[in-house]
Write a protein that holds these residues in place. Structure first.
Motif, short mmCIF file in Angstrom:
data_model
loop_
_atom_site.label_atom_id
_atom_site.label_comp_id
_atom_site.label_asym_id
_atom_site.label_seq_id
_atom_site.Cartn_x
_atom_site.Cartn_y
_atom_site.Cartn_z
N GLY A 1 0.59 -1.45 -0.04
CA GLY A 1 -0.11 0.10 0.02
C GLY A 1 0.69 1.33 0.18
N HIS A 2 2.00 1.31 0.33
CA HIS A 2 3.07 2.46 0.09
C HIS A 2 3.64 2.63 -1.77
N LEU A 3 3.92 3.99 -1.83
CA LEU A 3 4.28 4.17 -3.05
C LEU A 3 5.45 4.31 -2.67
N VAL A 4 6.63 4.02 -3.73
CA VAL A 4 7.85 5.45 -4.22
C VAL A 4 8.41 5.33 -5.46
N ARG A 5 8.74 6.62 -5.77
CA ARG A 5 9.41 7.12 -7.36
C ARG A 5 10.70 7.37 -6.70
N ARG A 6 11.11 6.82 -7.37
CA ARG A 6 13.19 7.59 -7.65
C ARG A 6 13.18 7.12 -8.78
N GLU A 7 14.85 8.32 -8.96
CA GLU A 7 15.01 8.17 -10.43
C GLU A 7 16.60 8.02 -10.15
N GLN A 8 16.94 7.58 -11.14
CA GLN A 8 18.32 6.18 -11.04
C GLN A 8 18.78 6.72 -10.84
N ALA A 9 19.30 8.27 -11.14
CA ALA A 9 20.84 9.24 -10.15
C ALA A 9 20.20 9.27 -8.31
N GLY A 10 21.19 8.84 -7.93
CA GLY A 10 21.68 9.06 -6.65
C GLY A 10 20.31 7.95 -5.28
N LEU A 11 20.33 6.59 -6.43
CA LEU A 11 19.77 5.81 -5.86
C LEU A 11 19.88 4.95 -4.78
N ASP A 12 19.31 5.19 -3.55
CA ASP A 12 19.78 4.37 -2.38
C ASP A 12 20.10 2.53 -2.50
N PRO A 13 21.18 2.44 -2.31
CA PRO A 13 21.84 1.05 -2.34
C PRO A 13 20.67 0.07 -2.39
#
Length: 152
Positions: A122-134
C-alpha cells in the motif's frame, strides 16, 4: 520529404501516448494502493536512452503480469517462483520501504536515466536512477531480473 517527417512525428506521438496509457493504466490513480486482492508488488520502470516503459505486477500467490511499452501484443503472464518473490519482498523490507518518502527531491535530473515506481504493502515510492539508495537498488535489481527473464 516533409510528409515523411510529419508521419514520423505522428507515429512517435502515438507511441508515446500508448506507452503512457499502458504504464499509468486506464482510470487507475497512481497514488492509490492496490485494490484488495490486487498485486502485492507493482513495479514500473521508464526512461533510459531507448525510452523504456515496463510494468510488472506480482500477486501474493506469485502470479505475475508484465507489460512492456513497445509491445502491441497481450500482457505476458507467468509465475514468479516463491523463493524469487520472497527475495524481492525481503529486499524491500531491508530497504525500510514503508519508511521511505513517496518522492525524493532531485535538484539535478539525470538525462536518459531510469525512473522507478514501486508500490508495496500500500505504499508508493518513486525514484530516479541518479542517487538511488543502494538498499532500494538491491530490490530494483531483483525486479529487473524478473522483467528481463520474461521480456520477449
Amino acid at each position: 520529404m516533409r510528409t515523411r517527417h510529419s508521419l514520423t512525428i505522428v507515429l512517435v506521438l502515438v507511441a508515446a501516448a500508448w506507452t503512457t496509457a499502458t504504464l499509468v493504466g486506464c482510470g487507475n490513480d497512481g497514488d492509490a494502493p492496490p485494490a484488495e486482492g490486487g498485486a502485492a508488488i507493482e513495479y514500473v520502470r521508464t526512461g533510459g536512452l531507448a525510452g523504456v516503459g515496463e510494468r510488472l505486477e506480482i500477486g501474493a500467490d506469485g502470479r505475475a503480469t508484465l507489460l512492456t511499452g513497445g509491445d502491441a501484443g497481450p500482457p505476458r503472464r507467468f509465475n514468479v517462483p516463491a523463493q524469487q518473490a520472497e527475495g524481492v519482498r525481503q529486499a524491500l523490507d531491508d530497504a525500510d520501504f514503508a519508511g521511505l518518502p513517496t518522492d525524493e527531491d532531485r535538484s539535478i535530473p539525470e538525462p536518459d536515466g531510469f525512473n522507478y515506481a514501486i508500490r508495496y504493502r500500500g505504499h508508493l515510492v518513486r525514484r530516479e536512477q541518479a542517487g538511488l539508495d543502494p538498499r532500494l537498488g538491491r530490490a530494483i535489481r531483483r525486479l529487473d531480473a524478473i522483467v528481463a527473464a520474461h521480456r520477449a
